[in-house]
Enzyme design. Structure first.
Site, PDB file in Angstrom:
ATOM      1  CB  THR A 145      -4.615 -12.191  -4.949  1.00 12.48           C
ATOM      2  OG1 THR A 145      -4.744 -11.688  -3.621  1.00 12.48           O
ATOM      3  CG2 THR A 145      -5.970 -12.058  -5.639  1.00 12.48           C
ATOM      4  CB  SER A 187     -10.014  -3.987  -4.135  1.00 10.08           C
ATOM      5  OG  SER A 187      -9.091  -4.864  -4.764  1.00 10.08           O
ATOM      6  CE1 TYR A 189      -4.117  -7.452  -8.063  1.00 14.93           C
ATOM      7  CE2 TYR A 189      -4.827  -7.569  -5.780  1.00 14.93           C
ATOM      8  CZ  TYR A 189      -4.064  -8.051  -6.814  1.00 14.93           C
ATOM      9  OH  TYR A 189      -3.266  -9.147  -6.606  1.00 14.93           O
ATOM     10  CG  HIS A 190      -8.297  -8.297  -4.068  1.00 15.96           C
ATOM     11  ND1 HIS A 190      -8.145  -7.102  -3.397  1.00 15.96           N
ATOM     12  CD2 HIS A 190      -7.303  -9.105  -3.606  1.00 15.96           C
ATOM     13  CE1 HIS A 190      -7.111  -7.199  -2.561  1.00 15.96           C
ATOM     14  NE2 HIS A 190      -6.581  -8.392  -2.675  1.00 15.96           N
ATOM     15  CE  LYS A 193      -3.529 -10.425  -9.768  1.00 17.11           C
ATOM     16  NZ  LYS A 193      -2.236 -10.948 -10.167  1.00 17.11           N
TER      17      LYS A 193
HETATM   18  N1  USQ Z   1      -3.829  -2.068   6.325  1.00 14.89           N
HETATM   19  C1  USQ Z   1      -3.684  -1.347   7.498  1.00 14.89           C
HETATM   20  N2  USQ Z   1      -2.779  -0.329   7.504  1.00 14.89           N
HETATM   21  C2  USQ Z   1      -2.015  -0.004   6.428  1.00 14.89           C
HETATM   22  C3  USQ Z   1      -2.159  -0.753   5.240  1.00 14.89           C
HETATM   23  C4  USQ Z   1      -3.093  -1.780   5.221  1.00 14.89           C
HETATM   24  O1  USQ Z   1      -4.329  -1.601   8.508  1.00 14.89           O
HETATM   25  O2  USQ Z   1      -1.215   0.944   6.521  1.00 14.89           O
HETATM   26  C5  USQ Z   1      -4.808  -3.190   6.286  1.00 14.89           C
HETATM   27  C6  USQ Z   1      -5.812  -3.087   5.142  1.00 14.89           C
HETATM   28  O3  USQ Z   1      -6.925  -2.293   5.492  1.00 14.89           O
HETATM   29  C7  USQ Z   1      -6.131  -4.543   4.911  1.00 14.89           C
HETATM   30  C8  USQ Z   1      -4.830  -5.278   5.227  1.00 14.89           C
HETATM   31  O4  USQ Z   1      -4.070  -4.370   6.013  1.00 14.89           O
HETATM   32  O5  USQ Z   1      -7.094  -4.980   5.811  1.00 14.89           O
HETATM   33  C9  USQ Z   1      -4.037  -5.699   4.048  1.00 14.89           C
HETATM   34  O6  USQ Z   1      -3.749  -4.594   3.203  1.00 14.89           O
HETATM   35  P1  USQ Z   1      -2.479  -4.619   2.221  1.00 14.89           P
HETATM   36  O7  USQ Z   1      -2.384  -3.303   1.543  1.00 14.89           O
HETATM   37  O8  USQ Z   1      -1.289  -5.122   2.940  1.00 14.89           O
HETATM   38  O9  USQ Z   1      -2.855  -5.814   1.186  1.00 14.89           O
HETATM   39  P2  USQ Z   1      -3.915  -5.911  -0.009  1.00 14.89           P
HETATM   40  O10 USQ Z   1      -4.523  -4.616  -0.345  1.00 14.89           O
HETATM   41  O11 USQ Z   1      -4.832  -7.030   0.338  1.00 14.89           O
HETATM   42  O12 USQ Z   1      -3.028  -6.341  -1.268  1.00 14.89           O
HETATM   43  C10 USQ Z   1      -1.768  -6.968  -1.170  1.00 14.89           C
HETATM   44  C11 USQ Z   1      -1.071  -6.841  -2.533  1.00 14.89           C
HETATM   45  C12 USQ Z   1      -1.854  -7.616  -3.571  1.00 14.89           C
HETATM   46  C13 USQ Z   1      -2.022  -9.047  -3.127  1.00 14.89           C
HETATM   47  C14 USQ Z   1      -2.677  -9.103  -1.762  1.00 14.89           C
HETATM   48  C15 USQ Z   1      -2.693 -10.486  -1.202  1.00 14.89           C
HETATM   49  O13 USQ Z   1      -0.931  -5.475  -2.924  1.00 14.89           O
HETATM   50  O14 USQ Z   1      -1.178  -7.564  -4.819  1.00 14.89           O
HETATM   51  O15 USQ Z   1      -2.827  -9.745  -4.051  1.00 14.89           O
HETATM   52  O16 USQ Z   1      -1.908  -8.312  -0.831  1.00 14.89           O
HETATM   53  S1  USQ Z   1      -4.093 -10.771  -0.183  1.00 14.89           S
HETATM   54  O17 USQ Z   1      -4.220  -9.655   0.772  1.00 14.89           O
HETATM   55  O18 USQ Z   1      -3.874 -11.999   0.512  1.00 14.89           O
HETATM   56  O19 USQ Z   1      -5.260 -10.779  -1.027  1.00 14.89           O
END
Ligand code: USQ
Length: 406
Positions: A145, A187, A189-190, A193
Site C-alpha cells: 500500500t 492504521s 492495517y497499514h 503492510k
Molecule cells: N474518506 C472520506 N469519506 C469517506 C471515506 C473515506 O473522506 O466516506 C477519507 C478518509 O478519511 C481518508 C481517505 O478518504 O482520508 C481515504 O480513505 P479510504 O477508505 O478510501 O482508503 P484507505 O483507508 O487509505 O484504504 C484503502 C484500501 C487499502 C489500501 C489503501 C491505499 O482499503 O487496502 O491499502 O486504500 S492508500 O490509501 O494509498 O494507502
C-alpha cells in the site's frame, strides 16, 4: 506461467485472476473466503451480486474454455496445507493478496486489531517460510500500500520504496546509503503492510527470495475487460463504512441520493488507480522479476493524486449531490500534499486510465442498477481511531453527525 493467486476471490484478486487467465497463464486461486465471512459478520453485502467462487470459475470456463482452479486454504492458519500445496504444484509465480485490507475494519475493536495483525503477518510469514523450506524459486508479487509512506506533507516526491540518505560518521565524513523510505502507518492495517516490508527485506537478503512489493493507492472502479464479459463474472463493489473506499463510496452515494461523506475538511490528498490499471500493473510486475539474490523490487502502483474534497465537489457537480462535511472518525492530517514517483510502471508501458475518461458516469450507472441492494444504514463510517474520537462522534441514519469534533 503457473501462477498461484493468494486471495484471488477478493476485489483486486478476482479481476487479476481473470486477466492473467485470459493472457494464457495457468491460474490457481488459494483463498479462505474470509472476505465473504466478514460481510456476514458486518451484515453487509457487495453492491453487485456476487456468485460463489466455484460458480464464478465455472462461468469463466463456459465463456472462455479456460480453467481457474480454486483451493480453500487459510494461509495464516494452515501452514502445513499451504506448504503441501506449494510442494505439489510448484508455481512459477505467486501473487499475494491474502490480507485483511480495510483500515476502518482494523480499527473497530481490540479483537479486530488482533485479527488483522495475526492474519496479515502470519499469512506473509508462512508463505516466505514455506518458499525457503521447499527451495521454491517462485517470484513473489505482493500487494502492498501507498499507506506505508504515511500522508504527511514532505515537500518532496515520494520515491519508489528506497531513499538515498547521507549518514555522518564519527570522523566527520558522510557515507551514503539507500534505506527503505521511513514507514509511517496511519492504521493497524497499514502497519501490517509495514511489517510485511521488513519480512521481505530479511528473506530477500537471507535466502535470496525474488520479491516485488507493489505500493498501491486507492483503487476505484469495478469492471475490467474480463469482468464485463458475463454478469456472473462481476467484481465485488463495497459501499459500507468499513470496506468502501472513498471515490467508489462517493459514486455510490451519488447514485442512491445520499450526501457525499467527506471526513473533516476533505483536505486529505491520496493516490488513486483504476482497477483496470491495477491488474495491468500486476501483469507488468510479473513480467519483470528481480534477480535472485537482488533486493526487493518496489513499485508505486498509482496513477494520479487527488484531494478528497475535490473529488466530492467534482462528483457533486456531475450528479447534483449534496456534500456532508463530517467530523473525521480517523486520526490523520486534516490537509496534506502528496507527490509520488511512478516512473517505473510508466517506463514499462503502463498507460494510465484517469478520472477524466468518462468512467465515473459508468460507475454511477452500475451503482444505480444495483441501488436496491444498498442498506443505507451501513453507509456511515463508524469505526473511530481512538476512544476520544468515538466519544465525540455519532450519526443520524443519513450519515450526518449530530455532534461534532471541536
Ligand atoms: N474518506 C472520506 N469519506 C469517506 C471515506 C473515506 O473522506 O466516506 C477519507 C478518509 O478519511 C481518508 C481517505 O478518504 O482520508 C481515504 O480513505 P479510504 O477508505 O478510501 O482508503 P484507505 O483507508 O487509505 O484504504 C484503502 C484500501 C487499502 C489500501 C489503501 C491505499 O482499503 O487496502 O491499502 O486504500 S492508500 O490509501 O494509498 O494507502
Amino acid at each position: 506461467m503457473k501462477i498461484a493467486v493468494l486471495g484471488g476471490d477478493g476485489f483486486v484478486g478476482w479481476p487479476t485472476s481473470l486477466h492473467l487467465s485470459d493472457a494464457g497463464h495457468e491460474i490457481h486461486i488459494l483463498d479462505n473466503l474470509s472476505r465473504r465471512w466478514i460481510d456476514t459478520e458486518l451484515g453487509v453485502q457487495s453492491l453487485t451480486p456476487m456468485d460463489s467462487i466455484q460458480e464464478r470459475t465455472r462461468i469463466w470456463h463456459a465463456e472462455t474454455g479456460r480453467r481457474i482452479h480454486f483451493h480453500l486454504i487459510d494461509l495464516a492458519k494452515d501452514y502445513e496445507l499451504l506448504k503441501g500445496w506449494l510442494s505439489k504444484h510448484r508455481p512459477d509465480a505467486i501473487i499475494h493478496f491474502a490480507e485483511q485490507r480495510a483500515a476502518p475494519y482494523s480499527m473497530k475493536s481490540d479483537r479486530h486489531k488482533n485479527y488483522t495483525v495475526s492474519n496479515n503477518v502470519n499469512a506473509t510469514h508462512n508463505l516466505l517460510n514455506a518458499l525457503v523450506e521447499l527451495d521454491l524459486d517462485a517470484h513473489l508479487v505482493h500487494l502492498g500500500t501507498m499507506g506505508v509512506y504515511g500522508y504527511s506533507t514532505v515537500g518532496a516526491a515520494i520515491p519508489e520504496g528506497y531513499l538515498p540518505v547521507g549518514i555522518e560518521t564519527a570522523d566527520g565524513r558522510t557515507v551514503s546509503q539507500e534505506i527503505l523510505y521511513p514507514s509511517n502507518p496511519g492504521s493497524i492495517y497499514h502497519m501490517t503492510k509495514c511489517l510485511d516490508q521488513q519480512l521481505f527485506q530479511f528473506y530477500a537478503k537471507n535466502d535470496g527470495l525474488r520479491i516485488t512489493d507493489l505500493h498501491q493507492g486507492i483503487v476505484w472502479g469495478t469492471h475490467t475487460e474480463q469482468t464485463r464479459r458475463h454478469t456472473q463474472l462481476i467484481n465485488r463493489f463495497d459501499y459500507d463504512g468499513d470496506y468502501g473506499t472513498v471515490l467508489n463510496r462517493f459514486l455510490i452515494q451519488a447514485a442512491i441520493g445520499y450526501p457525499l461523506t467527506v471526513h473533516g475538511t476533505g483536505g486529505q490528498t491520496r493516490a488513486f488507480i483504476h482497477i483496470q490499471d491495477s491488474v495491468r500493473c500486476i501483469e507488468i510486475a510479473l513480467n519483470n522479476p528481480p534477480a535472485r539474490g537482488g533486493r526487493v523490487e518496489i513499485f508505486n502502483q498509482m496513477t494520479e493524486t487527488h484531494r478528497v474534497r475535490d473529488l466530492a465537489e467534482m462528483i457533486a457537480k456531475m450528479t447534483g449531490s449534496r456534500i456532508a462535511w463530517l467530523p473525521n472518525p480517523r486520526k490523520e492530517a486534516p490537509e496534506n500534499e502528496l507527490v509520488v514517483k511512478n516512473e517505473k510502471f510508466l517506463g514499462l508501458g503502463l498507460e494510465p486510465t484517469t478520472l477524466g475518461e468518462g468512467l465515473l458516469g459508468e460507475i454511477v450507472d452500475v451503482a444505480k442498477k444495483y441501488a436496491y441492494r444498498v442498506d443505507r444504514s451501513r453507509v456511515p463510517a463508524v469505526s473511530a481511531w481512538t476512544r476520544d474520537i468515538a466519544a465525540k462522534v455519532e450519526h443520524d441514519p443519513e450519515g450526518v453527525r449530530l455532534k461534532s469534533v471541536s
